[in-house]
Design an enzyme around this catalytic site. Structure first.
Site, PDB file in Angstrom:
ATOM      1  N   ASP A 189      12.496 -10.988 -32.168  1.00 17.40           N
ATOM      2  CA  ASP A 189      12.992 -11.471 -30.878  1.00 17.40           C
ATOM      3  C   ASP A 189      13.957 -12.639 -31.098  1.00 17.40           C
ATOM      4  O   ASP A 189      13.645 -13.791 -30.815  1.00 17.40           O
ATOM      5  CB  ASP A 189      11.755 -11.896 -30.044  1.00 17.40           C
ATOM      6  CG  ASP A 189      12.108 -12.423 -28.668  1.00 17.40           C
ATOM      7  OD1 ASP A 189      13.219 -12.127 -28.194  1.00 17.40           O
ATOM      8  OD2 ASP A 189      11.271 -13.123 -28.077  1.00 17.40           O
ATOM      9  N   TYR A 216       0.807  -1.224   0.000  1.00 18.24           N
ATOM     10  CA  TYR A 216       0.000   0.000   0.000  1.00 18.24           C
ATOM     11  C   TYR A 216       0.839   1.274   0.000  1.00 18.24           C
ATOM     12  O   TYR A 216       0.359   2.346  -0.341  1.00 18.24           O
ATOM     13  CB  TYR A 216      -1.006  -0.015   1.164  1.00 18.24           C
ATOM     14  CG  TYR A 216      -0.594   0.730   2.408  1.00 18.24           C
ATOM     15  CD1 TYR A 216      -1.081   2.007   2.664  1.00 18.24           C
ATOM     16  CD2 TYR A 216       0.267   0.171   3.334  1.00 18.24           C
ATOM     17  CE1 TYR A 216      -0.712   2.688   3.810  1.00 18.24           C
ATOM     18  CE2 TYR A 216       0.633   0.835   4.468  1.00 18.24           C
ATOM     19  CZ  TYR A 216       0.149   2.095   4.705  1.00 18.24           C
ATOM     20  OH  TYR A 216       0.525   2.770   5.823  1.00 18.24           O
ATOM     21  N   LYS A 217       2.131   1.150   0.343  1.00 15.21           N
ATOM     22  CA  LYS A 217       2.937   2.362   0.467  1.00 15.21           C
ATOM     23  C   LYS A 217       4.209   2.218  -0.367  1.00 15.21           C
ATOM     24  O   LYS A 217       4.233   2.538  -1.531  1.00 15.21           O
ATOM     25  CB  LYS A 217       3.278   2.534   1.949  1.00 15.21           C
ATOM     26  CG  LYS A 217       3.594   3.937   2.372  1.00 15.21           C
ATOM     27  CD  LYS A 217       3.585   3.989   3.890  1.00 15.21           C
ATOM     28  CE  LYS A 217       4.596   4.944   4.426  1.00 15.21           C
ATOM     29  NZ  LYS A 217       4.729   4.803   5.878  1.00 15.21           N
ATOM     30  N   ASP A 229      -6.438  11.721   7.958  1.00 20.06           N
ATOM     31  CA  ASP A 229      -6.194  11.783   6.511  1.00 20.06           C
ATOM     32  C   ASP A 229      -6.851  10.630   5.763  1.00 20.06           C
ATOM     33  O   ASP A 229      -6.919  10.641   4.545  1.00 20.06           O
ATOM     34  CB  ASP A 229      -4.683  11.783   6.222  1.00 20.06           C
ATOM     35  CG  ASP A 229      -3.947  10.659   6.929  1.00 20.06           C
ATOM     36  OD1 ASP A 229      -4.298  10.365   8.088  1.00 20.06           O
ATOM     37  OD2 ASP A 229      -3.032  10.072   6.327  1.00 20.06           O
TER      38      ASP A 229
HETATM   39  C1  SPV Z   1       9.648 -12.794 -23.404  1.00 16.87           C
HETATM   40  O1  SPV Z   1       8.805 -12.098 -22.841  1.00 16.87           O
HETATM   41  O2  SPV Z   1      10.459 -12.348 -24.210  1.00 16.87           O
HETATM   42  C2  SPV Z   1       9.704 -14.226 -23.111  1.00 16.87           C
HETATM   43  C3  SPV Z   1       8.499 -14.929 -22.687  1.00 16.87           C
HETATM   44  O3  SPV Z   1      10.751 -14.805 -23.301  1.00 16.87           O
HETATM   45  S1  SPV Z   1       7.778 -15.577 -24.101  1.00 16.87           S
HETATM   46  O4  SPV Z   1       7.562 -14.521 -25.058  1.00 16.87           O
HETATM   47  O5  SPV Z   1       6.531 -16.208 -23.706  1.00 16.87           O
HETATM   48  O6  SPV Z   1       8.695 -16.578 -24.660  1.00 16.87           O
HETATM   49 MG    MG Z   2      12.196 -13.691 -24.303  1.00 19.15          MG
END
Ligand code: SPV
Ligand code: MG
Length: 435
Positions: free
Chosen positions: A207, A46-47, A95
């Protein structure tokens, strides 16, 4: 039996100042005073995360003149306290008449009225000096040595912690600051996941470990500059073992709390592709070597290396997943992340149940992107310790940006997009902290 009135007040502070002593003295003047010291879990939700543990704060409270007894308070509301102690008076600053504690106050009055108890409120005065002390305490939390250990502390205090992805300063601030009030408690995320997918996506890149470590570190640094919550880094494969040991030390120095590395090798692709793209799993031997080298390289006891098992993603079966988890754990991993892209949680549950039967120590991590119907409570009951919401801010933010761009193009002006999709500048500015 003493006819002295009984008095109760809660205390969450870790930096005691004159204002606290004043209110304690006023409370003590009403009768025999019991102080409820709020647990670390309650204070952090909460804080802010307390700089001193509940046990330390209890010792401090016990030493204050006028305090007769100290108890640990596990909830922000007063239900337990009132049922157990039935105090004649509860003391609080005025407060809480407005804001998120208003319903707690109202419930407190109602519960006290059941046996003739009374709420006594003393005026709360804003004090610039106390404000500065609190701001200084808050800024301590971003110091690497304090920030790094917070994940372990939160795990010990809560059993299960939640992380939401952040890929920039502003998304970090959303994870840091968003809170909701529910059933007498405040809910917040405990930490941040710096996802390879979202960090790459924000840069318009795939990615595949193309966004290199220097760039990933820069993202983390930007997030760290404006937030205080613990950070878990998605470390992809961790790279070569010889490089990984430097990565561990760099992250540790920065105040990152954990890195999760996955047991893949070669050109890594995102796990959510599963077997639709070629992906190679590392050998158990190699990956264990990487984990052991990383653990040997780290300088503090706080940093965690978590090994991510990709066997279910790559359809290698449950036995392979369990065999790998066991081996990684024995190689020194602090935790295991098990991943699956099945919508139904059956296979992930089967893994968790089997793993937990034989390993009670390792931190167990899940990323429920596909099996998103499972609640945190259910994961906790099964023995999971970290739930990572790995990509939701990216997936909600970008569609809205695209809609905004399309709407401006369609209307040849911004009015319609402003009204439909845009936060006001004032609101945006309010998200940014001022020094
Ligand atoms: C990411 O968030 O880059 C991960 C998790 O590695 S996933 O995308 O599910 O592989
Ligand atoms: Mg990843």
């Amino acid at each position: 039996m003493s006819d002295k009135k009984t008095v109760f007040m809660s205390m969450s502070t870790d930096i005691l100042h004159g204002g606290h002593i004043n209110i304690i003295q006023k409370a003590a003047a009403l009768g025999e005073l019991t102080v409820g010291v709020l647990s670390d879990e309650v204070v952090s939700s909460y804080k802010r995360y307390p700089l001193l543990s509940c046990e330390e704060r209890m010792k401090i409270a016990a030493g204050i003149n006028g305090v007769s007894r100290v108890v640990k308070q596990n909830r922000l509301d007063y239900q337990e306290v009132i049922t157990e102690l039935r105090p004649d008076y509860i003391v609080h600053g005025d407060d809480w008449k407005t804001g998120f504690q208003k319903p707690i106050r109202e419930e407190c009055i109602r519960l006290l009225s059941e046996f003739g108890g009374e709420l006594i409120e003393f005026p709360f005065t804003e004090n610039e000096e106390y404000g500065r002390i609190e701001a200084a305490a808050r800024s301590q939390l971003s110091i690497p040595d304090i920030r790094r250990g917070r994940l372990k502390n939160l795990l010990a205090a809560k059993g299960l912690v939640t992380c939401l992805e952040a890929h920039s300063g502003i998304t970090g601030l959303i994870v840091e600051k968003t809170s909701v009030f529910q059933n007498g408690a405040v809910r917040q995320f405990d930490g941040m996941w710096v996802s390879s997918l979202c960090d790459s996506t924000a840069k318009g890149k795939p990615d595949i470990e193309l966004v290199d470590f220097s760039s990933r570190i820069k993202t983390i640094d930007e997030i760290m500059e404006v937030t205080t919550k613990p950070i878990v880094m998605d470390g992809d494969t961790g790279g070569l073992t010889e490089h990984f040991i430097y990565t561990v030390r760099t992250l540790e120095r920065m105040g990152v709390s954990a890195i999760i590395i996955e047991d893949k090798t070669g050109l890594k692709k995102n796990s959510l592709f599963g077997t639709e793209v070629p992906q190679t799993q590392d050998s158990i031997e190699n990956f264990c070597e990487k984990i052991t080298a990383g653990k040997k390289a780290q300088k503090t006891s706080e940093f965690m290396i978590i090994a991510r098992v990709e066997s279910l993603i790559l359809e290698r079966g449950m036995d392979d997943a369990l065999k790998r988890a066991r081996a990684y754990s024995a190689a020194g991993a602090d935790g295991i992340m098990i991943h699956s892209r099945k919508k139904e949680p059956d296979e992930i549950f089967r893994f968790i149940d089997a793993f937990r039967k034989e390993d009670k120590r390792s931190v167990l991590v899940v990323v429920p992107t596909s099996f998103n119907s499972v609640t945190e409570e259910e994961f906790k009951l099964r023995g999971v310790n970290i739930v990572i919401y790995a990509n939701q801010l990216t997936r909600s933010g970008f569609p809205s940006m695209r809609k905004t761009a399309e709407t401006i193009l369609e209307h040849h002006r911004a009015k319609e997009a402003d009204e439909k999709y845009c936060m006001s500048i004032k609101e945006i500015i309010s998200l940014i902290p001022e020094e």
